[in-house]
Design a protein around this motif. Structure first.
Motif, PDB file in Angstrom:
ATOM      1  N   VAL A 454       0.867  -1.175   0.000  1.00  0.00           N
ATOM      2  CA  VAL A 454       0.000   0.000   0.000  1.00  0.00           C
ATOM      3  C   VAL A 454       0.903   1.224   0.000  1.00  0.00           C
ATOM      4  O   VAL A 454       1.631   1.483   0.960  1.00  0.00           O
ATOM      5  N   VAL A 455       0.883   1.984  -1.084  1.00  0.00           N
ATOM      6  CA  VAL A 455       1.835   3.074  -1.283  1.00  0.00           C
ATOM      7  C   VAL A 455       1.611   4.197  -0.282  1.00  0.00           C
ATOM      8  O   VAL A 455       2.556   4.747   0.280  1.00  0.00           O
ATOM      9  N   LEU A 558       2.223  23.312  -1.395  1.00  0.00           N
ATOM     10  CA  LEU A 558       1.491  22.386  -2.264  1.00  0.00           C
ATOM     11  C   LEU A 558       0.882  23.024  -3.504  1.00  0.00           C
ATOM     12  O   LEU A 558       0.671  22.351  -4.515  1.00  0.00           O
ATOM     13  N   LEU A 559       0.591  24.319  -3.473  1.00  0.00           N
ATOM     14  CA  LEU A 559      -0.117  24.966  -4.579  1.00  0.00           C
ATOM     15  C   LEU A 559       0.797  25.150  -5.787  1.00  0.00           C
ATOM     16  O   LEU A 559       1.933  25.599  -5.669  1.00  0.00           O
ATOM     17  N   THR A 560       0.285  24.797  -6.963  1.00  0.00           N
ATOM     18  CA  THR A 560       0.957  25.029  -8.244  1.00  0.00           C
ATOM     19  C   THR A 560      -0.051  25.682  -9.191  1.00  0.00           C
ATOM     20  O   THR A 560      -1.238  25.790  -8.862  1.00  0.00           O
ATOM     21  N   PRO A 561       0.372  26.095 -10.381  1.00  0.00           N
ATOM     22  CA  PRO A 561      -0.586  26.704 -11.327  1.00  0.00           C
ATOM     23  C   PRO A 561      -1.652  25.746 -11.836  1.00  0.00           C
ATOM     24  O   PRO A 561      -2.625  26.199 -12.447  1.00  0.00           O
ATOM     25  N   VAL A 562      -1.491  24.433 -11.599  1.00  0.00           N
ATOM     26  CA  VAL A 562      -2.455  23.479 -12.163  1.00  0.00           C
ATOM     27  C   VAL A 562      -3.086  22.577 -11.100  1.00  0.00           C
ATOM     28  O   VAL A 562      -3.731  21.589 -11.439  1.00  0.00           O
ATOM     29  N   GLY A 563      -2.931  22.918  -9.841  1.00  0.00           N
ATOM     30  CA  GLY A 563      -3.545  22.107  -8.800  1.00  0.00           C
ATOM     31  C   GLY A 563      -2.660  22.024  -7.576  1.00  0.00           C
ATOM     32  O   GLY A 563      -1.698  22.784  -7.414  1.00  0.00           O
ATOM     33  N   LEU A 564      -2.980  21.072  -6.696  1.00  0.00           N
ATOM     34  CA  LEU A 564      -2.222  20.891  -5.464  1.00  0.00           C
ATOM     35  C   LEU A 564      -1.359  19.633  -5.547  1.00  0.00           C
ATOM     36  O   LEU A 564      -1.811  18.584  -6.012  1.00  0.00           O
ATOM     37  N   ARG A 565      -0.114  19.765  -5.077  1.00  0.00           N
ATOM     38  CA  ARG A 565       0.733  18.592  -4.932  1.00  0.00           C
ATOM     39  C   ARG A 565       0.137  17.661  -3.879  1.00  0.00           C
ATOM     40  O   ARG A 565      -0.531  18.105  -2.939  1.00  0.00           O
ATOM     41  N   THR A 566       0.428  16.392  -4.029  1.00  0.00           N
ATOM     42  CA  THR A 566      -0.086  15.414  -3.073  1.00  0.00           C
ATOM     43  C   THR A 566       0.857  15.155  -1.911  1.00  0.00           C
ATOM     44  O   THR A 566       0.517  14.417  -0.983  1.00  0.00           O
ATOM     45  N   LEU A 567       2.038  15.777  -1.951  1.00  0.00           N
ATOM     46  CA  LEU A 567       2.981  15.661  -0.848  1.00  0.00           C
ATOM     47  C   LEU A 567       3.950  16.841  -0.935  1.00  0.00           C
ATOM     48  O   LEU A 567       4.298  17.291  -2.028  1.00  0.00           O
ATOM     49  N   SER A 568       4.364  17.320   0.203  1.00  0.00           N
ATOM     50  CA  SER A 568       5.288  18.452   0.230  1.00  0.00           C
ATOM     51  C   SER A 568       6.626  18.088  -0.418  1.00  0.00           C
ATOM     52  O   SER A 568       7.162  16.994  -0.181  1.00  0.00           O
ATOM     53  N   TYR A 578       5.272  12.008 -12.598  1.00  0.00           N
ATOM     54  CA  TYR A 578       4.426  10.820 -12.740  1.00  0.00           C
ATOM     55  C   TYR A 578       4.750  10.193 -14.092  1.00  0.00           C
ATOM     56  O   TYR A 578       4.236  10.612 -15.135  1.00  0.00           O
ATOM     57  N   GLN A 579       5.634   9.195 -14.079  1.00  0.00           N
ATOM     58  CA  GLN A 579       6.067   8.577 -15.330  1.00  0.00           C
ATOM     59  C   GLN A 579       6.633   7.199 -15.039  1.00  0.00           C
ATOM     60  O   GLN A 579       6.770   6.796 -13.886  1.00  0.00           O
ATOM     61  N   GLY A 580       6.947   6.466 -16.132  1.00  0.00           N
ATOM     62  CA  GLY A 580       7.529   5.141 -15.975  1.00  0.00           C
ATOM     63  C   GLY A 580       6.508   4.039 -16.139  1.00  0.00           C
ATOM     64  O   GLY A 580       5.381   4.262 -16.614  1.00  0.00           O
ATOM     65  N   ALA A 588       4.301   6.705  -7.522  1.00  0.00           N
ATOM     66  CA  ALA A 588       4.354   8.175  -7.527  1.00  0.00           C
ATOM     67  C   ALA A 588       2.983   8.819  -7.371  1.00  0.00           C
ATOM     68  O   ALA A 588       2.898  10.008  -7.017  1.00  0.00           O
ATOM     69  N   TYR A 589       1.918   8.091  -7.614  1.00  0.00           N
ATOM     70  CA  TYR A 589       0.570   8.623  -7.842  1.00  0.00           C
ATOM     71  C   TYR A 589       0.153   9.704  -6.845  1.00  0.00           C
ATOM     72  O   TYR A 589      -0.326  10.773  -7.221  1.00  0.00           O
ATOM     73  N   HIS A 590       0.333   9.426  -5.566  1.00  0.00           N
ATOM     74  CA  HIS A 590      -0.061  10.373  -4.515  1.00  0.00           C
ATOM     75  C   HIS A 590       1.128  10.784  -3.652  1.00  0.00           C
ATOM     76  O   HIS A 590       0.965  11.158  -2.487  1.00  0.00           O
ATOM     77  N   MET A 591       2.294  10.750  -4.266  1.00  0.00           N
ATOM     78  CA  MET A 591       3.518  11.078  -3.526  1.00  0.00           C
ATOM     79  C   MET A 591       4.187  12.327  -4.076  1.00  0.00           C
ATOM     80  O   MET A 591       5.402  12.481  -3.985  1.00  0.00           O
ATOM     81  N   GLY A 592       3.408  13.206  -4.644  1.00  0.00           N
ATOM     82  CA  GLY A 592       3.938  14.446  -5.192  1.00  0.00           C
ATOM     83  C   GLY A 592       3.141  14.996  -6.351  1.00  0.00           C
ATOM     84  O   GLY A 592       2.833  16.192  -6.381  1.00  0.00           O
TER      85      GLY A 592
END
Length: 677
Positions: A454-455, A558-568, A578-580, A588-592
């Motif tokens: 469980v990530v 966490l705030l970016t121009p396109v949403g919120l990061r999922t981790l600091s 999010y690649q690979g 990576a899904y909810h880790m940044g």
């Protein structure tokens, strides 16, 4: 007419063009989709991807068309494919002068020897029928040759051809009928007003799908060409191919009539925006929102409690294209933006009724899988988001009859949670907080799981779940009073939570909220965006000072121009991109990575605490540019957490579109109810 234009500079740049995709849907779950130059880069691409009656799977039938133009003694190739060691073959992108979306429908303008050939693609609403139309503009005639590259498989599969196997092809009036094998659903490709069909019967080998390769998946496919159409076009004339699984009496063969019908339907959707119908950004998003609203019958498995009530999916929400089905959490979060913000409350009502009928043991289905799989009940937050959606619906419509109808279901959810239900979901009698967790299950929206790993383990008492739980209790109390029903023991439980929430979740050293308390490893101080949901909800659990500190911390990290990061980014576990392959992506899904839908709760919190609608409006401006990249006309699922914030995942995600549209319209019409601090 809302139009998005991709210029010649991008169309002629193969790498840039292959990064841009279009999507047209049919309201049944089926669709047509490809890149702007017509090269398929995913297994999910195709011109006729059908959602057949009685099935939850979707089938790729007509994959693409090989297009050639003869002018005099010269042949011009308009197609683009990727083969091993041959990207862009045979180079048709050099003739693409412009790509645009008109009313959300793709239009390609090819320039050949001073002539313009305009190609349009659309789908008949609630029919598995795709139209591909070619119109000649210029002063000289030409010969147009269109080779069919066909398939018959699930959207998740790939086809490997064999030289001793072909499809069954039969000449019919106006074209051909194709059947992959005995028992397969046949489909027809017709040419109107008419063209000669020449049988070929050969395999085209080794198409490369670059997006699948990037995702660590199988990425090579063979396609079968049963034949090609050939027509002589004079200037001003058109030829349209109609690809369909539908009976003859349900196929409109007047291409112009079909085009106008679909355009008028889309104009009607824009008109539902009311005073915002002249707002192009809102119009584009309203058309994008329509792609996720579908009719998709599904009966629960025999013998289940839900089946005993006769529940059946009818109208529902696709979570994302190309590979998602309908998910309970995504539906509950996205529904207000997809329907209420689009002037479509009747659809909201029907979808709420549908999903409420599937509640089981107090749980909403996490998702309705495709054929042969059971409905999954493994989401702790989806039923709680349903309360927020119902509240927004009632605020818009004052529809007491729906409240009366689904109130017993809503009460059942709260009572089930209070006494304990599946997956360890239940109330701690000491602090009233909701705890959830069972080995092998991921129950919140941060649900990445790789085999037994469980990530993002969030067993215990997650912060947003408990804020939603408290708000659900406040709503059921209000609705119980309105309907003359008992409120005990909801009042006492809500008051317990109001006293304990801040005490348990406030992390003074960081100036923000714990992500989970009483978890497997105690209290989790990971700086994540889930806490902004707690600040955004109507019934507050923090002091104003605490809420503002959370907001500032979220903005800073966490705030970016396109949403919120999922981790600091300060967290050593932070993953910037999010690649690979699948394991790397899930890890990576909810880790940044950034999720656009989280801007919805963030904007709600900003408006509540600061009353600055202008700032919220500015926050969304980057999405106006994003509409011309990735999934043209829509909003992606996720973005990289670092610049340039490359879009990733699904090219069109329901809650991304829904929340951006909802807060765009909310900010435009916002009236502050409290003075700014």
């Amino acid at each position: 007419m809302p139009t998005l234009v991709i210029s010649r500079a991008i169309c002629a740049n193969l790498e840039a063009a292959l990064d841009r995709e279009w999507l047209v849907t049919n309201g049944l779950g089926g669709y047509a989709s490809s890149t702007i130059v017509g090269a398929n880069t995913r297994r999910y691409h195709g011109l006729l991807v059908a959602a057949l009656p009685g099935s939850r799977d979707r089938l790729v039938l007509l994959s693409k068309i090989e297009e050639e133009v003869d002018l005099g003694d010269h042949t011009y190739y308009l197609s683009v494919n990727e083969y091993p060691n041959a990207a862009g073959h045979p180079g048709g992108f050099v003739h693409l002068e412009e790509f645009r979306l008109e009313h959300g429908l793709p239009v390609c303008r090819f320039g050949v020897a001073g002539m313009t050939l305009e190609k349009r693609v659309w789908i008949a609403h609630e029919r598995n029928t795709t139209y591909i139309s070619y119109h000649l503009i210029g002063s000289r005639p030409l010969v147009l040759r269109l080779g069919l590259l066909t398939n018959y498989r699930s959207i998740h599969a790939l086809t490997t051809g064999t030289s001793d196997r072909g499809f069954q092809v039969e000449a019919v009036e106006g074209g051909c009928a194709i059947q992959s094998f005995d028992g397969a659903t046949p489909y027809r490709v017709l040419a109107v007003p008419g063209a000669a069909f020449h049988p070929v019967g050969v395999w085209y080998w080794h198409f490369i799908y670059r997006r699948e390769r990037e995702r660590g998946m199988d990425y090579t496919e063979d396609l079968y060409m049963p034949g090609h159409f050939e027509a002589h076009l004079e200037p001003g004339e058109s030829l349209t191919l109609v690809a369909t699984t539908e009976p003859a009496d349900q196929v409109e063969l007047d291409a112009q009539e079909s085009w106008e019908r679909e355009v008028n339907r889309r104009r009607g959707l824009i008109a539902l925006l009311g005073e915002d119908r002249e707002d192009d950004f809102a119009a584009h998003l309203a058309l994008a929102a329509d792609q996720f609203l579908i009719r998709s019958p599904l009966r629960p498995e025999n013998g289940s409690a839900v089946a005993a009530r006769g529940a059946e999916i009818d109208e529902t929400v696709v979570a994302g294209y190309h590979w998602f089905t309908d998910w309970g959490r995504d539906t509950a979060i996205a529904l207000p933006g997809l329907t209420l913000s689009c002037g479509r409350p009747d659809e909201a009502r029907r979808i709420l009724r549908t999903w409420a009928a599937f509640v089981h043991e107090g749980l909403l289905p996490n998702r309705f899988p495709e054929d042969g799989q059971s409905v999954e009940y493994n989401s702790v937050d989806a039923p709680l988001w349903l309360f927020q959606t119902v509240d927004r619906y009632l605020s818009e419509t004052s529809d007491r009859s729906l409240l009366e109808e689904i109130y017993p279901t809503l009460r059942q959810i709260v009572e089930s949670y209070a006494r304990g239900t599946l997956h360890g979901i239940g109330v701690d009698p000491i602090d009233g907080l909701l705890s959830a967790g069972e080995p092998g299950f991921v129950l919140t929206w941060m649900d990445a799981k790789i085999d037994d790993w469980v990530v993002t383990p969030r067993s215990g008492k997650p912060v947003e779940v408990n804020a939603l739980w408290y708000n659900a209790l406040r709503l059921i109390i209000r609705w119980s009073i309105e309907l003359g029903c008992a409120t005990a023991p909801f009042v006492e439980l809500a008051e317990t939570i109001s006293r304990s929430f801040a005490q348990r979740f406030w992390f003074e050293a960081g100036g923000y909220l714990y992500d989970v308390v009483d978890g497997e490893n105690g209290d989790d101080a990971s700086l994540r965006p889930n806490q902004i949901i707690a600040v955004s909800l109507p019934h507050a659990l923090l002091t104003r000072e605490q809420a503002l500190r959370v907001l500032v911390t979220v903005e800073r990290k966490l705030l970016t121009p396109v949403g919120l990061r999922t981790l600091s980014p300060d967290d050593p576990r932070f993953v910037p991109r999010y690649q690979g392959d699948r394991r790397q992506r899930d890890a990576a899904y909810h880790m940044g990575p950034v999720w656009p839908w989280l801007l919805g709760p963030y904007a709600d919190a900003c408006l509540r605490l600061r009353c600055d609608s202008t700032a919220v409006g500015r926050l969304l401006l980057p999405f106006q540019h994003h509409l011309t990249e990735a999934g043209v006309g829509s909003i992606s699922e996720v973005f990289d957490a670092v610049k340039p914030h490359t879009p990733r995942g699904c090219i069109a995600q329901a809650w991304s579109v829904a929340e951006v549209l909802r807060i765009w319209r909310k900010a435009k019409h916002f009236k502050c109810k409290r003075p700014s601090p």
